[in-house]
Design a protein around this motif. Structure first.
Motif, PDB file in Angstrom:
ATOM      1  N   ASP A 132      78.895 -28.251  -1.000  1.00 37.17           N
ATOM      2  CA  ASP A 132      80.504 -28.330  -0.765  1.00 37.17           C
ATOM      3  C   ASP A 132      81.311 -29.448  -0.965  1.00 37.17           C
ATOM      4  O   ASP A 132      82.420 -29.362  -1.083  1.00 37.17           O
ATOM      5  CB  ASP A 132      80.430 -28.315   0.984  1.00 37.17           C
ATOM      6  CG  ASP A 132      79.936 -27.198   1.646  1.00 37.17           C
ATOM      7  OD1 ASP A 132      79.898 -25.873   0.972  1.00 37.17           O
ATOM      8  OD2 ASP A 132      79.498 -27.215   2.877  1.00 37.17           O
ATOM      9  N   THR A 133      80.728 -30.592  -1.415  1.00 35.39           N
ATOM     10  CA  THR A 133      81.347 -31.780  -1.843  1.00 35.39           C
ATOM     11  C   THR A 133      81.668 -31.821  -3.305  1.00 35.39           C
ATOM     12  O   THR A 133      82.280 -32.648  -3.974  1.00 35.39           O
ATOM     13  CB  THR A 133      80.617 -33.068  -1.208  1.00 35.39           C
ATOM     14  OG1 THR A 133      79.343 -33.255  -1.961  1.00 35.39           O
ATOM     15  CG2 THR A 133      80.383 -33.031   0.033  1.00 35.39           C
ATOM     16  N   GLY A 134      80.808 -31.065  -4.296  1.00 36.15           N
ATOM     17  CA  GLY A 134      80.740 -31.152  -5.352  1.00 36.15           C
ATOM     18  C   GLY A 134      79.691 -32.156  -5.963  1.00 36.15           C
ATOM     19  O   GLY A 134      79.581 -32.359  -7.216  1.00 36.15           O
ATOM     20  N   ARG A 135      79.096 -32.671  -5.037  1.00 36.43           N
ATOM     21  CA  ARG A 135      77.928 -33.618  -5.480  1.00 36.43           C
ATOM     22  C   ARG A 135      76.589 -32.947  -5.411  1.00 36.43           C
ATOM     23  O   ARG A 135      76.299 -32.380  -4.339  1.00 36.43           O
ATOM     24  CB  ARG A 135      78.042 -34.857  -4.500  1.00 36.43           C
ATOM     25  CG  ARG A 135      79.062 -35.757  -4.806  1.00 36.43           C
ATOM     26  CD  ARG A 135      79.132 -36.855  -3.833  1.00 36.43           C
ATOM     27  NE  ARG A 135      78.838 -36.819  -2.611  1.00 36.43           N
ATOM     28  CZ  ARG A 135      77.807 -37.844  -1.962  1.00 36.43           C
ATOM     29  NH1 ARG A 135      77.823 -39.119  -2.401  1.00 36.43           N
ATOM     30  NH2 ARG A 135      77.670 -37.592  -0.726  1.00 36.43           N
ATOM     31  N   TYR A 136      75.876 -33.236  -6.417  1.00 33.07           N
ATOM     32  CA  TYR A 136      74.236 -32.680  -6.425  1.00 33.07           C
ATOM     33  C   TYR A 136      73.243 -33.780  -6.582  1.00 33.07           C
ATOM     34  O   TYR A 136      73.535 -34.712  -7.502  1.00 33.07           O
ATOM     35  CB  TYR A 136      74.235 -31.813  -7.778  1.00 33.07           C
ATOM     36  CG  TYR A 136      75.066 -30.705  -7.399  1.00 33.07           C
ATOM     37  CD1 TYR A 136      74.556 -29.430  -6.778  1.00 33.07           C
ATOM     38  CD2 TYR A 136      76.650 -30.405  -7.717  1.00 33.07           C
ATOM     39  CE1 TYR A 136      75.272 -28.135  -6.621  1.00 33.07           C
ATOM     40  CE2 TYR A 136      77.181 -29.330  -7.593  1.00 33.07           C
ATOM     41  CZ  TYR A 136      76.616 -28.000  -6.967  1.00 33.07           C
ATOM     42  OH  TYR A 136      77.313 -27.220  -6.747  1.00 33.07           O
ATOM     43  N   LEU A 137      72.416 -33.880  -5.649  1.00 30.71           N
ATOM     44  CA  LEU A 137      71.521 -34.961  -5.625  1.00 30.71           C
ATOM     45  C   LEU A 137      70.010 -34.114  -5.826  1.00 30.71           C
ATOM     46  O   LEU A 137      69.153 -33.916  -4.979  1.00 30.71           O
ATOM     47  CB  LEU A 137      71.382 -35.452  -4.267  1.00 30.71           C
ATOM     48  CG  LEU A 137      72.816 -36.196  -3.999  1.00 30.71           C
ATOM     49  CD1 LEU A 137      73.956 -35.397  -3.126  1.00 30.71           C
ATOM     50  CD2 LEU A 137      72.416 -37.647  -2.987  1.00 30.71           C
ATOM     51  N   LEU A 138      69.976 -33.945  -7.237  1.00 29.44           N
ATOM     52  CA  LEU A 138      68.597 -33.042  -7.609  1.00 29.44           C
ATOM     53  C   LEU A 138      67.981 -34.059  -8.728  1.00 29.44           C
ATOM     54  O   LEU A 138      68.615 -34.466  -9.638  1.00 29.44           O
ATOM     55  CB  LEU A 138      69.336 -31.727  -8.202  1.00 29.44           C
ATOM     56  CG  LEU A 138      69.948 -31.059  -7.380  1.00 29.44           C
ATOM     57  CD1 LEU A 138      70.560 -29.570  -8.174  1.00 29.44           C
ATOM     58  CD2 LEU A 138      69.441 -30.577  -6.009  1.00 29.44           C
ATOM     59  N   PHE A 139      66.733 -34.608  -8.453  1.00 24.65           N
ATOM     60  CA  PHE A 139      66.176 -35.381  -9.203  1.00 24.65           C
ATOM     61  C   PHE A 139      64.745 -34.644  -9.870  1.00 24.65           C
ATOM     62  O   PHE A 139      64.284 -33.823  -9.317  1.00 24.65           O
ATOM     63  CB  PHE A 139      65.642 -36.477  -8.309  1.00 24.65           C
ATOM     64  CG  PHE A 139      66.801 -36.886  -7.329  1.00 24.65           C
ATOM     65  CD1 PHE A 139      68.054 -37.474  -8.227  1.00 24.65           C
ATOM     66  CD2 PHE A 139      66.717 -36.675  -6.266  1.00 24.65           C
ATOM     67  CE1 PHE A 139      69.118 -37.858  -7.331  1.00 24.65           C
ATOM     68  CE2 PHE A 139      67.875 -37.177  -5.291  1.00 24.65           C
ATOM     69  CZ  PHE A 139      68.962 -37.797  -5.884  1.00 24.65           C
ATOM     70  N   GLY A 140      64.344 -35.323 -11.002  1.00 27.25           N
ATOM     71  CA  GLY A 140      62.986 -35.067 -11.420  1.00 27.25           C
ATOM     72  C   GLY A 140      61.842 -35.623 -10.345  1.00 27.25           C
ATOM     73  O   GLY A 140      62.311 -36.208  -9.354  1.00 27.25           O
ATOM     74  N   ASP A 141      60.612 -35.450 -10.754  1.00 23.80           N
ATOM     75  CA  ASP A 141      59.617 -36.203  -9.990  1.00 23.80           C
ATOM     76  C   ASP A 141      59.510 -37.431 -10.180  1.00 23.80           C
ATOM     77  O   ASP A 141      59.363 -37.773 -11.483  1.00 23.80           O
ATOM     78  CB  ASP A 141      58.252 -35.355 -10.384  1.00 23.80           C
ATOM     79  CG  ASP A 141      58.268 -33.931  -9.899  1.00 23.80           C
ATOM     80  OD1 ASP A 141      58.779 -33.327  -9.040  1.00 23.80           O
ATOM     81  OD2 ASP A 141      57.821 -33.157 -10.756  1.00 23.80           O
ATOM     82  N   ASP A 142      59.801 -38.336  -9.411  1.00 25.53           N
ATOM     83  CA  ASP A 142      59.739 -39.750  -9.565  1.00 25.53           C
ATOM     84  C   ASP A 142      58.496 -40.394  -9.083  1.00 25.53           C
ATOM     85  O   ASP A 142      58.453 -40.851  -7.953  1.00 25.53           O
ATOM     86  CB  ASP A 142      61.094 -40.474  -9.238  1.00 25.53           C
ATOM     87  CG  ASP A 142      61.328 -41.892  -9.690  1.00 25.53           C
ATOM     88  OD1 ASP A 142      60.609 -42.248 -10.490  1.00 25.53           O
ATOM     89  OD2 ASP A 142      61.968 -42.497  -8.956  1.00 25.53           O
ATOM     90  N   VAL A 143      57.374 -40.603  -9.778  1.00 25.60           N
ATOM     91  CA  VAL A 143      56.209 -41.019  -9.703  1.00 25.60           C
ATOM     92  C   VAL A 143      55.810 -42.142 -10.508  1.00 25.60           C
ATOM     93  O   VAL A 143      56.700 -42.226 -11.483  1.00 25.60           O
ATOM     94  CB  VAL A 143      55.182 -39.961  -9.309  1.00 25.60           C
ATOM     95  CG1 VAL A 143      55.475 -38.777  -8.248  1.00 25.60           C
ATOM     96  CG2 VAL A 143      54.884 -39.287 -10.726  1.00 25.60           C
ATOM     97  N   GLN A 144      55.087 -43.016 -10.054  1.00 24.55           N
ATOM     98  CA  GLN A 144      54.780 -44.103 -10.975  1.00 24.55           C
ATOM     99  C   GLN A 144      54.498 -43.881 -12.313  1.00 24.55           C
ATOM    100  O   GLN A 144      54.938 -44.552 -13.279  1.00 24.55           O
ATOM    101  CB  GLN A 144      53.650 -45.222 -10.242  1.00 24.55           C
ATOM    102  CG  GLN A 144      53.725 -46.456 -10.795  1.00 24.55           C
ATOM    103  CD  GLN A 144      55.048 -47.258 -10.716  1.00 24.55           C
ATOM    104  OE1 GLN A 144      55.500 -47.053  -9.842  1.00 24.55           O
ATOM    105  NE2 GLN A 144      55.366 -47.852 -11.988  1.00 24.55           N
TER     106      GLN A 144
END
Length: 191
Positions: A132-144
Motif C-alpha cells: 500500500d505504501t510502495g515500499r517493499y521489504l523483501l530480502f535474500g537469506d541473510d545468514v553468516q
C-alpha cells in the motif's frame, strides 16, 4: 523531536486473531502494518492465500478505514528461486566455502538461469502482495555464510550479492509498480 513518516509494527496473520488489533494500532499512532512470513517459503504462499481470503480483505478494508498501509516484510530467496529446482539445476544455487553447491540459502549470483526464475517470480510476488505504501521489504537469506563462493561469484562479497538482489527486486517490482522502493537489509553476513 524528529517526526517519522512511517510508524510500523511487524506481525504475522496468525497474530491478528484479536479483532481490536487495527484500532489499537491506529490509537498508538501507527500508520503501517508489516505482514511477515516466518517459515520460508511456505508462509509466503500462506500470506498470498491470506491476502485473497475473506479475513485478508476484511483486514485491508479495516486498515484503509484507519489510515494504515499494509506492507510485507520477509526473506524471499527460497520463494523466488524455489529449492525444488536444485535437483535438476544445482548450478543455479550457491557454492559453499567447501566448494559444494547447496540449496540451503540464497542462490548463485552469477547464474543467469537463477536470475530468470527470480525475475519471473518477483513480478508475480509484486502482483500477489502489493504494498500500500510502495515500499517493499523483501530480502535474500541473510545468514553468516550465505553468499555464493563459486569462481564467478568469488569476487563478490555477501553485501555485493545482497545489493544485486535488491537491485533485481527493484527492477522486477517496478515492472509492475513503477514508483516502488525496496530496502537493503544489513546484518549477519551483509553487515
Amino acid at each position: 523531536m524528529p517526526t517519522f513518516e512511517y510508524r510500523s509494527v511487524i506481525l504475522t496473520p496468525q497474530d491478528l486473531t484479536e479483532p481490536r488489533w487495527v484500532p489499537a494500532l491506529a490509537e498508538a499512532g501507527l500508520n503501517t502494518l508489516m505482514l511477515h512470513a516466518v517459515r520460508l517459503p511456505y508462509d509466503i504462499d500462506a500470506l498470498i492465500g491470506f491476502r485473497n481470503s475473506d479475513a485478508g480483505r476484511k483486514l485491508r478494508d479495516e486498515c484503509r478505514e484507519h489510515g494504515i498501509g499494509i506492507e510485507y516484510e520477509m526473506h524471499t530467496a527460497a520463494w523466488l528461486v524455489p529449492r525444488m529446482l536444485f535437483r535438476r539445476n544445482p548450478e543455479m544455487f550457491r557454492m559453499d566455502l567447501q566448494g559444494n553447491r547447496t540449496p540451503d540459502c540464497n542462490f548463485c549470483a552469477s547464474n543467469e538461469g537463477a536470475w530468470a526464475v527470480f525475475d519471473e517470480r518477483v513480478r508475480r510476488l509484486a502482483v500477489e502482495l502489493p504494498s500500500d505504501t510502495g515500499r517493499y521489504l523483501l530480502f535474500g537469506d541473510d545468514v553468516q555464510e550465505g553468499a555464493c563462493h563459486c569462481p564467478q561469484c568469488a569476487a563478490l562479497g555477501a553485501s555485493d550479492q545482497a545489493l544485486l538482489y535488491a537491485n533485481a527486486l527493484l527492477r522486477g517490482i517496478r515492472g509492475i509498480h513503477p514508483k516502488a522502493q525496496v530496502s537493503y537489509l544489513a546484518y549477519h553476513g551483509t553487515l
